[in-house]
Scaffold this active site. Sequence first.
Site, PDB file in Angstrom:
ATOM      1  N   LEU A 158     -66.917 -37.203  33.700  1.00 20.80           N
ATOM      2  CA  LEU A 158     -67.564 -36.952  32.410  1.00 20.80           C
ATOM      3  C   LEU A 158     -68.824 -36.105  32.593  1.00 20.80           C
ATOM      4  CD1 LEU A 158     -67.731 -37.537  29.354  1.00 20.80           C
ATOM      5  CD2 LEU A 158     -68.956 -39.635  29.894  1.00 20.80           C
ATOM      6  N   THR A 159     -69.717 -36.549  33.477  1.00 14.71           N
ATOM      7  CA  THR A 159     -71.028 -35.901  33.622  1.00 14.71           C
ATOM      8  C   THR A 159     -70.913 -34.475  34.165  1.00 14.71           C
ATOM      9  OG1 THR A 159     -71.957 -38.076  34.053  1.00 14.71           O
ATOM     10  CG2 THR A 159     -73.323 -36.173  34.646  1.00 14.71           C
TER      11      THR A 159
ATOM     12  N   GLU B  85     -82.656 -45.821  28.663  1.00 15.02           N
ATOM     13  CA  GLU B  85     -83.060 -45.268  27.367  1.00 15.02           C
ATOM     14  C   GLU B  85     -81.852 -45.170  26.435  1.00 15.02           C
ATOM     15  OE1 GLU B  85     -83.887 -44.050  30.307  1.00 15.02           O
ATOM     16  OE2 GLU B  85     -86.065 -44.038  30.377  1.00 15.02           O
TER      17      GLU B  85
ATOM     18  N   GLU C 248     -73.916 -44.619  34.028  1.00 14.74           N
ATOM     19  CA  GLU C 248     -73.152 -45.090  32.846  1.00 14.74           C
ATOM     20  C   GLU C 248     -74.045 -45.355  31.647  1.00 14.74           C
ATOM     21  OE1 GLU C 248     -69.762 -47.579  33.330  1.00 14.74           O
ATOM     22  OE2 GLU C 248     -69.716 -47.163  35.473  1.00 14.74           O
TER      23      GLU C 248
ATOM     24  N   ALA D 218     -74.850 -31.644  31.119  1.00 11.00           N
ATOM     25  CA  ALA D 218     -74.477 -32.649  30.105  1.00 11.00           C
ATOM     26  C   ALA D 218     -74.372 -34.023  30.758  1.00 11.00           C
ATOM     27  CB  ALA D 218     -73.142 -32.274  29.442  1.00 11.00           C
TER      28      ALA D 218
ATOM     29  N   PRO E 185     -73.417 -30.766  35.119  1.00  8.98           N
ATOM     30  CA  PRO E 185     -74.800 -30.402  35.473  1.00  8.98           C
ATOM     31  C   PRO E 185     -75.716 -30.285  34.252  1.00  8.98           C
ATOM     32  CG  PRO E 185     -73.255 -29.101  36.750  1.00  8.98           C
ATOM     33  CD  PRO E 185     -72.427 -29.900  35.791  1.00  8.98           C
TER      34      PRO E 185
ATOM     35  N   HIS F 275     -91.447 -60.497  51.082  1.00  3.01           N
ATOM     36  CA  HIS F 275     -91.218 -60.218  52.505  1.00  3.01           C
ATOM     37  C   HIS F 275     -92.412 -59.501  53.148  1.00  3.01           C
ATOM     38  CE1 HIS F 275     -86.996 -61.227  51.792  1.00  3.01           C
ATOM     39  NE2 HIS F 275     -86.760 -61.108  53.080  1.00  3.01           N
TER      40      HIS F 275
HETATM   41  C1  FAD Z   1     -74.490 -42.130  42.305  1.00  6.50           C
HETATM   42  C2  FAD Z   1     -74.059 -41.734  40.931  1.00  6.50           C
HETATM   43  C3  FAD Z   1     -72.757 -41.994  40.525  1.00  6.50           C
HETATM   44  C4  FAD Z   1     -72.318 -41.588  39.259  1.00  6.50           C
HETATM   45  N1  FAD Z   1     -70.989 -41.742  38.922  1.00  6.50           N
HETATM   46  C5  FAD Z   1     -70.519 -41.112  37.810  1.00  6.50           C
HETATM   47  C6  FAD Z   1     -69.105 -41.072  37.544  1.00  6.50           C
HETATM   48  O1  FAD Z   1     -68.285 -41.654  38.269  1.00  6.50           O
HETATM   49  N2  FAD Z   1     -68.680 -40.367  36.461  1.00  6.50           N
HETATM   50  C7  FAD Z   1     -69.536 -39.709  35.626  1.00  6.50           C
HETATM   51  O2  FAD Z   1     -69.069 -39.076  34.677  1.00  6.50           O
HETATM   52  N3  FAD Z   1     -70.878 -39.750  35.844  1.00  6.50           N
HETATM   53  C8  FAD Z   1     -71.389 -40.413  36.910  1.00  6.50           C
HETATM   54  N4  FAD Z   1     -72.742 -40.437  37.167  1.00  6.50           N
HETATM   55  C9  FAD Z   1     -73.633 -39.713  36.264  1.00  6.50           C
HETATM   56  C10 FAD Z   1     -74.531 -40.623  35.429  1.00  6.50           C
HETATM   57  O3  FAD Z   1     -73.757 -41.307  34.478  1.00  6.50           O
HETATM   58  C11 FAD Z   1     -75.628 -39.724  34.809  1.00  6.50           C
HETATM   59  O4  FAD Z   1     -76.504 -39.395  35.876  1.00  6.50           O
HETATM   60  C12 FAD Z   1     -76.347 -40.398  33.681  1.00  6.50           C
HETATM   61  O5  FAD Z   1     -75.502 -40.536  32.558  1.00  6.50           O
HETATM   62  C13 FAD Z   1     -77.605 -39.627  33.248  1.00  6.50           C
HETATM   63  O6  FAD Z   1     -77.356 -38.268  33.068  1.00  6.50           O
HETATM   64  P1  FAD Z   1     -78.320 -37.191  33.781  1.00  6.50           P
HETATM   65  O7  FAD Z   1     -78.441 -37.562  35.202  1.00  6.50           O
HETATM   66  O8  FAD Z   1     -77.835 -35.832  33.444  1.00  6.50           O
HETATM   67  O9  FAD Z   1     -79.758 -37.423  33.121  1.00  6.50           O
HETATM   68  P2  FAD Z   1     -80.268 -36.821  31.713  1.00  6.50           P
HETATM   69  O10 FAD Z   1     -79.281 -37.100  30.646  1.00  6.50           O
HETATM   70  O11 FAD Z   1     -80.711 -35.427  31.917  1.00  6.50           O
HETATM   71  O12 FAD Z   1     -81.540 -37.735  31.458  1.00  6.50           O
HETATM   72  C14 FAD Z   1     -82.816 -37.506  32.050  1.00  6.50           C
HETATM   73  C15 FAD Z   1     -83.816 -38.477  31.410  1.00  6.50           C
HETATM   74  O13 FAD Z   1     -83.942 -38.190  30.008  1.00  6.50           O
HETATM   75  C16 FAD Z   1     -83.663 -39.350  29.270  1.00  6.50           C
HETATM   76  N5  FAD Z   1     -83.013 -38.995  28.007  1.00  6.50           N
HETATM   77  C17 FAD Z   1     -81.949 -38.178  27.801  1.00  6.50           C
HETATM   78  N6  FAD Z   1     -81.645 -38.099  26.506  1.00  6.50           N
HETATM   79  C18 FAD Z   1     -82.516 -38.925  25.858  1.00  6.50           C
HETATM   80  C19 FAD Z   1     -82.705 -39.285  24.507  1.00  6.50           C
HETATM   81  N7  FAD Z   1     -81.912 -38.829  23.516  1.00  6.50           N
HETATM   82  N8  FAD Z   1     -83.721 -40.129  24.202  1.00  6.50           N
HETATM   83  C20 FAD Z   1     -84.525 -40.622  25.175  1.00  6.50           C
HETATM   84  N9  FAD Z   1     -84.388 -40.313  26.480  1.00  6.50           N
HETATM   85  C21 FAD Z   1     -83.399 -39.482  26.808  1.00  6.50           C
HETATM   86  C22 FAD Z   1     -82.731 -40.184  30.140  1.00  6.50           C
HETATM   87  O14 FAD Z   1     -82.721 -41.531  29.766  1.00  6.50           O
HETATM   88  C23 FAD Z   1     -83.332 -39.941  31.515  1.00  6.50           C
HETATM   89  O15 FAD Z   1     -84.448 -40.780  31.699  1.00  6.50           O
HETATM   90  C24 FAD Z   1     -73.214 -40.927  38.387  1.00  6.50           C
HETATM   91  C25 FAD Z   1     -74.547 -40.724  38.777  1.00  6.50           C
HETATM   92  C26 FAD Z   1     -74.970 -41.089  40.035  1.00  6.50           C
HETATM   93  C27 FAD Z   1     -76.378 -40.773  40.445  1.00  6.50           C
END
Ligand code: FAD
Length: 390
Positions: free
Chosen positions: A133-134, A378, A374, A138, A136, A349
């Site tokens: 789903l995720t 926020e 997931e 989105a 770079p 600890h």
């Molecule tokens: C180890 C790991 C495993 C993962 N596994 C999967 C997977 O299997 N499949 C998959 O699809 N994804 C996966 N992810 C992705 C994960 O779901 C995303 O990283 C997460 O949804 C956040 O997206 P982003 O990193 O782009 O952060 P962003 O969406 O850019 O958010 C950055 C900050 O802005 C805040 N923010 C964003 N929008 C708002 C808003 N409207 N109001 C207030 N605050 C906001 C967020 O809360 C966060 O603090 C994984 C991530 C990691 C690190």
Amino acid sequence: MGFGRRKVLDFNLTKEQEMIRKEVWKFAINEIAPIASDLDEKEEFSVELTKKMGEIGLFGMFVSEKYEGQAMDYLSYIIAVEEIARVDGSQAATIAAGNSLGIGPIYYFGTEEQKKKYLPKLCSGEGLWGFGLTEPTAGSDAGGSKTTAVQDGDDWIINGSKIFITNAACELTMGVTVQAVTDTRPDGKNEYTCFLVEPGMPGFKAVPMHKKMMWRSSNTAELYFDNVRVPKDNILGNRGDGFHQMLKTLDGGRLSIGAMGLGGAQGAFDAALKYAKEREQFGQPISKFQAIAFKLADSAMEIECARNLMYKACWLRNQNLPFAKEAAMAKLYCSELMGRVANHAVQIHGGYGLMKEYNVERFYRDQKLLDIGEGTSEVQRMVISRYIGC
Ligand SMILES: Cc1cc2nc3c(=O)[nH]c(=O)nc-3n(C[C@H](O)[C@H](O)[C@H](O)COP(=O)(O)OP(=O)(O)OC[C@H]3O[C@@H](n4cnc5c(N)ncnc54)[C@H](O)[C@@H]3O)c2cc1C
């Protein structure tokens, strides 16, 4: 019917659920605990351990026997994730993502042919499946996906990329579910469709991601799609259902992330309590100092609250009742709870808590993903706000 005879609330687990807790805990202690720290240090995904987790039935737990699943209720699955997470976040991630994100979409939304083709191997742990789903650009804004799929005769051509996809680039990976924009709806919004993409399809590349702070022995991948041609039979369920499928998958997935928070909190608490009773300063165990005892008391209380919240959400799901609000609450509360408990555990600890020799350091790091994956904390607060009518 008199009130006295009605069984309104029952906090007991079934015999089967109790047995699952015991067996999975035994496995976690015997098979995972001895190597968790080493795998974390080497940043190594273990095929062998994953297969062993498959052998004891940790994949396909809520899938029916028809597709060679374990046919258990959702709470049993959550208890299993919890027990693994008491010992190691990385292996719990492999299980939680494998079940909720890998198997879940195919089981709930796939065609009969797709279920028959993929589920038996995924349920035995011989294969893993990713949830793409995720992207770079989105993350939280999952509706902002830019990956596209364009129809070409009986095929679809996918272009784009995905990031941070669990279980999507290891030896066991059998494929990944990919959400792509397939059209514009009459209301001007994107139409999304999910596709099942397998390794080896020309133009598809899965690259493991390294140097993670947490879940270092779980597999995380970047995915690239360069004119990847997939047959229309690889559409998951129906065209246009993609966004709905992804959101529904996340509702269930949130429970498994919450279970990782709950189990991780329990593991950090157990270690802290043991250490506090053994470590002596000023001539007595540090657990006798109120400042330490209160940290442990707060942790015990919050873990109890978290478990009740989590199990209630699972109970709702088991009864086929709406559970999305409770799942968001459980995910948020359990994730953040583990942060507080792991922080206390490191503090208790002292200097040793900062050393890799003591597991609380790993728990402290592993927790941070739970605030982000997931749906960030926020986003969970946004979901809950909507449900309560804000
Ligand atoms: C180890 C790991 C495993 C993962 N596994 C999967 C997977 O299997 N499949 C998959 O699809 N994804 C996966 N992810 C992705 C994960 O779901 C995303 O990283 C997460 O949804 C956040 O997206 P982003 O990193 O782009 O952060 P962003 O969406 O850019 O958010 C950055 C900050 O802005 C805040 N923010 C964003 N929008 C708002 C808003 N409207 N109001 C207030 N605050 C906001 C967020 O809360 C966060 O603090 C994984 C991530 C990691 C690190």
